[in-house]
Scaffold this active site. Structure first.
Site, mmCIF file in Angstrom:
data_model
loop_
_atom_site.group_PDB
_atom_site.id
_atom_site.type_symbol
_atom_site.label_atom_id
_atom_site.label_comp_id
_atom_site.label_asym_id
_atom_site.label_seq_id
_atom_site.Cartn_x
_atom_site.Cartn_y
_atom_site.Cartn_z
ATOM 1 N N GLY A 280 0.793 -1.225 0.000
ATOM 2 C CA GLY A 280 0.000 0.000 0.000
ATOM 3 C C GLY A 280 0.822 1.270 0.000
ATOM 4 C CG ASP A 281 3.748 4.411 1.584
ATOM 5 O OD1 ASP A 281 4.074 4.846 0.461
ATOM 6 O OD2 ASP A 281 4.055 4.981 2.649
ATOM 7 C CB ALA A 282 5.505 -0.693 -2.397
#
Length: 249
Positions: A171-173
């Site tokens: 989701g926030d790579a």
């Protein structure tokens, strides 16, 4: 804002979270005001779930809640953040990152979902409040009104929902959220898991590849080869790269 009663916590000033982060020895505490409790609870639940899989990450030590907010206490992940690796380590680290992200995307039975409709709704709220951070936009996008960018996302949403390749996504790579052993360059843990859930794997691939380009000035080829998808759909990459900065604010 939730206040820690112990004075032995040292503030951590790196990162872009609007929550307060502290460290004491081998544990971290992330504290928030009442408005952030739901978001922090999401991170707690996802960290606990990931700890029960084959992938490394922080372990939840404690959860504190009061009328002023909440605090999540977790173990520290060993190693160094991807943004702190020297250039000489980038090639091997990219391969480790590709393998790890593929393993994450292959995990079964994830109880959390992040459907595109909810992500677009978040973006619409951020744009409505005038809270889009221009620092997260490209020069081209900064020249446009955020509402125009949102209109583009909304118009294309039906197509990207129809072609979504669902997987367990971080989701926030971004590189600060992946830690590496500085010697072996294997991934030692994933952090900041508040957005983890089943989503289109391209939402992770879009951020990871642009980070490798922006932060490391690196060709993401070794990462993509290790992940197992040497050729990516550029249209899907651009869509998620535009959507993501509209969701922070």
């Amino acid at each position: 804002m939730f206040q820690l009663k112990d004075d032995n916590w040292e503030p951590v000033t790196v990162g872009e979270s609007d929550m307060s982060v502290y460290r004491r020895g081998d544990v971290f505490a992330k504290c928030c005001a009442v408005s952030g409790v739901a978001e922090l609870r999401d991170e707690r639940d996802r960290a606990a779930w990931l700890a029960g899989t084959s992938l490394p990450g922080a372990t939840v030590v404690d959860w504190l809640e009061s009328p002023d907010g909440a605090c999540l206490v977790t173990t520290a992940v060993p190693g160094v953040a991807g943004t702190d690796l020297p250039e000489s380590a980038h090639f091997k680290a990219m391969r480790s990152l590709g393998v790890t992200l593929r393993e994450l995307h292959s995990l079964p039975d994830c109880p959390f979902e992040r459907p595109l409709a909810s992500v677009v709704a978040t973006a619409a709220d951020v744009v409505r409040r005038g809270a889009v951070n221009p620092d997260f936009l490209t020069d081209e996008w900064r020249a446009m009104d955020p509402s125009e960018l949102l209109d583009r996302v909304v118009a294309e949403r039906p197509y990207f929902e129809s072609v979504a390749d669902l997987a367990v996504c971080h989701g926030d790579a971004c590189l600060p959220n992946f830690f590496f052993d500085p010697e072996t360059l294997e991934v030692t843990g994933l952090i900041d898991l508040g957005r983890l859930g089943v989503a289109d794997r391209y939402s992770d691939l879009a951020l990871a590849t642009i980070q490798l380009s922006d932060e490391w000035s690196a060709d993401p080829g070794p990462f993509l080869s290790a992940y197992g998808v040497p050729d990516l759909d550029q249209r899907r990459l651009e869509f998620y790269r535009l959507l993501d900065p509209l969701t922070w604010g």
